[in-house]
Design a protein around this motif. Structure first.
Motif, PDB file in Angstrom:
ATOM      1  N   ASP A 267     101.040 -27.511  -9.842  1.00 21.06           N
ATOM      2  CA  ASP A 267     101.158 -29.373 -10.524  1.00 21.06           C
ATOM      3  C   ASP A 267     101.827 -30.076  -9.599  1.00 21.06           C
TER       4      ASP A 267
ATOM      5  N   LYS B  96     103.071 -33.147  -6.889  1.00 18.35           N
ATOM      6  CA  LYS B  96     103.400 -34.714  -7.372  1.00 18.35           C
ATOM      7  C   LYS B  96     102.670 -35.731  -6.170  1.00 18.35           C
TER       8      LYS B  96
ATOM      9  N   GLU C 165     105.460 -38.154  -9.526  1.00 16.48           N
ATOM     10  CA  GLU C 165     103.996 -38.570 -10.618  1.00 16.48           C
ATOM     11  C   GLU C 165     102.781 -37.550 -10.308  1.00 16.48           C
ATOM     12  N   GLU C 166     103.058 -36.959 -11.573  1.00 13.48           N
ATOM     13  CA  GLU C 166     101.653 -36.022 -11.524  1.00 13.48           C
ATOM     14  C   GLU C 166     100.781 -36.388 -10.437  1.00 13.48           C
ATOM     15  N   SER C 167     100.249 -35.948  -9.425  1.00  9.63           N
ATOM     16  CA  SER C 167      98.295 -36.033  -9.598  1.00  9.63           C
ATOM     17  C   SER C 167      97.435 -35.336  -8.560  1.00  9.63           C
TER      18      SER C 167
ATOM     19  N   ALA D 251      96.461 -31.172 -10.625  1.00  8.79           N
ATOM     20  CA  ALA D 251      97.518 -29.887 -11.646  1.00  8.79           C
ATOM     21  C   ALA D 251      95.842 -28.540 -11.410  1.00  8.79           C
TER      22      ALA D 251
ATOM     23  N   ASP E 102      92.592 -30.593 -12.574  1.00  9.83           N
ATOM     24  CA  ASP E 102      92.627 -31.554 -13.062  1.00  9.83           C
ATOM     25  C   ASP E 102      93.309 -32.560 -11.863  1.00  9.83           C
TER      26      ASP E 102
ATOM     27  N   LYS F 282      94.709 -35.749 -10.946  1.00  6.92           N
ATOM     28  CA  LYS F 282      95.004 -37.422 -12.584  1.00  6.92           C
ATOM     29  C   LYS F 282      94.914 -38.352 -11.539  1.00  6.92           C
ATOM     30  N   THR F 283      95.468 -38.591 -10.800  1.00  2.41           N
ATOM     31  CA  THR F 283      95.311 -40.088  -9.797  1.00  2.41           C
ATOM     32  C   THR F 283      94.304 -40.778  -9.407  1.00  2.41           C
ATOM     33  N   ASP F 284      94.180 -41.877  -9.153  1.00  5.52           N
ATOM     34  CA  ASP F 284      93.149 -42.450  -9.700  1.00  5.52           C
ATOM     35  C   ASP F 284      92.437 -42.203  -7.645  1.00  5.52           C
TER      36      ASP F 284
ATOM     37  N   HIS G 155      92.224 -36.511  -3.932  1.00  2.00           N
ATOM     38  CA  HIS G 155      93.286 -36.033  -4.029  1.00  2.00           C
ATOM     39  C   HIS G 155      92.603 -34.887  -2.949  1.00  2.00           C
TER      40      HIS G 155
END
Length: 149
Positions: free
Chosen positions: A89, A91, A96-98, A100, A124, A126-128, A131
């Motif tokens: 995971d 960050k 914040e989680e970005s 996974a 996954d 998680k950020t807009d 990544h």
């Protein structure tokens, strides 16, 4: 007699549990991660000259902290290794989680002790947006993890 049997049973289970604990197996290791393709021959794998190129690296700093390097950037996060499943995971700069990631069947290769393989079973973002680490990976992709140290 029952107490002695019970004591021996508990001791045996404790020893077996400690032997199967993989939580610290990766601590201090640095891996280059690359796509595993069918053109990698068994002879290449077992060769001392096996040296896959990769722009993606995993540096397992402690028993639960990891840094992932991709394209000149470093992303920090947490990881766990349980039952041959590596979970990572990452960050973002706001902690914040970005991203996974989960790699199933994460095991050491039988022909080369420096090589591990695994299949991406979770990806996954998680950020807009985009990544960098996740952009070059695909779900169900088979990867090689080659020790860099």
């Amino acid at each position: 007699m029952k107490k002695m049997f019970f004591t021996l049973l508990v001791l045996s289970l404790s020893i077996l549990g400690a032997c199967s604990d993989t939580s610290n197996e990766l601590e201090g290791e640095v891996f280059r991660v690359f796509s595993w393709t069918p053109d990698i021959s068994p002879g290449d794998i077992s060769s001392d000259n096996f040296n896959p190129s990769s722009g993606l690296g995993f540096d397992f700093k402690s028993s639960d902290k990891v840094e992932v390097r991709s394209g000149g950037e470093t992303f920090a996060g947490n990881y766990s290794l349980e039952n041959n499943t590596l979970s990572v995971d990452l960050k973002d700069e706001n902690n914040e989680e970005s991203l996974a990631l989960e790699f199933s069947d994460f095991t050491q290769h039988e022909q080369n002790e420096k090589l591990y393989t695994g299949t991406i079973s979770k990806l996954d973002i998680k950020t807009d947006g985009h990544h960098r680490v996740g952009s070059n990976l695909s779900l169900d992709g088979y990867l090689g993890f080659y020790k860099n140290n």
